[in-house]
Scaffold this motif. Structure first.
Motif, PDB file in Angstrom:
ATOM      1  N   TYR A 183      -4.229  16.170   6.066  1.00 39.47           N
ATOM      2  CA  TYR A 183      -3.251  16.165   5.041  1.00 39.47           C
ATOM      3  C   TYR A 183      -3.687  15.051   4.207  1.00 39.47           C
ATOM      4  N   ILE A 184      -3.894  15.538   2.764  1.00 43.10           N
ATOM      5  CA  ILE A 184      -4.515  14.438   1.950  1.00 43.10           C
ATOM      6  C   ILE A 184      -3.498  13.695   1.207  1.00 43.10           C
ATOM      7  N   ILE A 185      -3.370  12.557   0.967  1.00 44.70           N
ATOM      8  CA  ILE A 185      -2.574  11.463   0.254  1.00 44.70           C
ATOM      9  C   ILE A 185      -3.573  10.672  -0.478  1.00 44.70           C
ATOM     10  N   GLU A 186      -2.896   9.898  -1.645  1.00 44.81           N
ATOM     11  CA  GLU A 186      -3.843   9.108  -2.613  1.00 44.81           C
ATOM     12  C   GLU A 186      -3.189   8.285  -2.936  1.00 44.81           C
ATOM     13  N   ASP A 187      -4.127   7.271  -3.541  1.00 44.91           N
ATOM     14  CA  ASP A 187      -3.685   6.108  -4.439  1.00 44.91           C
ATOM     15  C   ASP A 187      -4.859   5.735  -5.325  1.00 44.91           C
ATOM     16  N   HIS A 188      -4.633   4.727  -6.289  1.00 46.80           N
ATOM     17  CA  HIS A 188      -5.682   4.386  -7.145  1.00 46.80           C
ATOM     18  C   HIS A 188      -6.983   3.943  -6.598  1.00 46.80           C
ATOM     19  N   LYS A 189      -7.247   3.938  -5.384  1.00 43.52           N
ATOM     20  CA  LYS A 189      -8.638   3.569  -4.602  1.00 43.52           C
ATOM     21  C   LYS A 189      -9.041   4.939  -4.162  1.00 43.52           C
ATOM     22  N   GLY A 190      -8.499   5.900  -3.994  1.00 42.81           N
ATOM     23  CA  GLY A 190      -9.023   7.142  -3.495  1.00 42.81           C
ATOM     24  C   GLY A 190      -8.212   7.921  -2.669  1.00 42.81           C
ATOM     25  N   PHE A 191      -8.744   8.741  -1.989  1.00 44.21           N
ATOM     26  CA  PHE A 191      -8.140   9.662  -0.957  1.00 44.21           C
ATOM     27  C   PHE A 191      -8.133   9.232   0.293  1.00 44.21           C
TER      28      PHE A 191
ATOM     29  N   SER B  35       0.831  -1.391  -0.018  1.00 41.39           N
ATOM     30  CA  SER B  35      -0.107   0.038   0.048  1.00 41.39           C
ATOM     31  C   SER B  35       0.739   1.216   0.029  1.00 41.39           C
ATOM     32  N   ALA B  36       1.724   1.323   0.775  1.00 40.29           N
ATOM     33  CA  ALA B  36       2.804   2.507   0.695  1.00 40.29           C
ATOM     34  C   ALA B  36       3.219   2.789  -0.463  1.00 40.29           C
ATOM     35  N   ASN B  37       3.810   1.770  -1.472  1.00 38.06           N
ATOM     36  CA  ASN B  37       4.256   2.011  -2.506  1.00 38.06           C
ATOM     37  C   ASN B  37       3.365   2.606  -3.542  1.00 38.06           C
ATOM     38  N   ASP B  38       2.090   2.723  -3.539  1.00 39.87           N
ATOM     39  CA  ASP B  38       1.112   2.835  -4.185  1.00 39.87           C
ATOM     40  C   ASP B  38       0.712   4.471  -3.832  1.00 39.87           C
ATOM     41  N   LEU B  39       0.874   5.165  -2.520  1.00 30.33           N
ATOM     42  CA  LEU B  39       0.481   6.149  -2.226  1.00 30.33           C
ATOM     43  C   LEU B  39       1.370   7.386  -2.795  1.00 30.33           C
ATOM     44  N   LYS B  40       0.644   8.632  -2.960  1.00 26.77           N
ATOM     45  CA  LYS B  40       1.395   9.753  -3.138  1.00 26.77           C
ATOM     46  C   LYS B  40       0.807  10.947  -2.546  1.00 26.77           C
TER      47      LYS B  40
ATOM     48  N   GLU C   9       8.791   1.018   8.141  1.00 28.93           N
ATOM     49  CA  GLU C   9      10.129   0.959   8.494  1.00 28.93           C
ATOM     50  C   GLU C   9      10.852   1.515   7.304  1.00 28.93           C
ATOM     51  N   SER C  10      10.610   1.186   6.132  1.00 25.70           N
ATOM     52  CA  SER C  10      11.446   1.454   5.054  1.00 25.70           C
ATOM     53  C   SER C  10      10.927   2.498   3.980  1.00 25.70           C
ATOM     54  N   THR C  11       9.564   3.189   4.325  1.00 22.24           N
ATOM     55  CA  THR C  11       9.062   4.080   3.371  1.00 22.24           C
ATOM     56  C   THR C  11       8.455   5.272   4.018  1.00 22.24           C
ATOM     57  N   ARG C  12       8.807   6.450   3.498  1.00 27.97           N
ATOM     58  CA  ARG C  12       8.257   7.581   3.998  1.00 27.97           C
ATOM     59  C   ARG C  12       7.950   8.284   2.690  1.00 27.97           C
ATOM     60  N   LEU C  13       7.117   9.291   2.932  1.00 28.60           N
ATOM     61  CA  LEU C  13       6.527   9.900   2.112  1.00 28.60           C
ATOM     62  C   LEU C  13       6.642  11.525   2.077  1.00 28.60           C
TER      63      LEU C  13
END
Length: 125
Positions: A49-57, A28-33, A86-90
């Protein structure tokens, strides 16, 4: 909208790291922007604060108890990062600009409600 709750905020010299109360799976983390905007929940006293992926916000929920640390990071003009696991930050690239806009807009604006306006004022002024 699904909400991810902020557990704590750590302000460093150049970065502010936002920690969630739960980790987001690697997949899931890899899909978030970054959604590059902040909304307000004036009834429950939170910035979202809004983040999103292919499923929505999704909303990263900054409830009132984390506002003092949020203020420190904002006033330090650091870059905000959301630690998803542990390995992903946005990078929350528009955090400071969005907060500046909101704080100016909330002041004296009855649309947010007097109680919310006073709560924001008590922390951010």
């Amino acid at each position: 909208m699904e909400y991810l709750h902020v557990q704590s905020i750590e302000v460093g010299n150049e970065v502010t790291t936002v920690y969630l109360n739960q980790e987001v799976s690697e997949r899931s983390a890899n899909d978030l922007k970054d959604g590059e905007r902040i909304l307000v929940d004036s009834d429950q006293f939170a910035f979202l604060y809004i983040i999103e992926d292919h499923k929505g916000f999704r909303g990263i929920r900054f409830d009132e108890q984390v506002w003092p640390e949020l203020k420190k990071g904002y006033e330090s003009e650091t870059t905000f990062y959301l630690k998803l696991n542990e390995s992903t930050r946005l990078t929350l690239a528009q955090f400071n600009d969005e907060m500046t806009f909101l704080l100016e807009n909330i002041q004296g604006n009855g649309n947010y409600g007097e109680a919310f306006e006073l709560a924001v004022k008590s922390v951010f002024e």
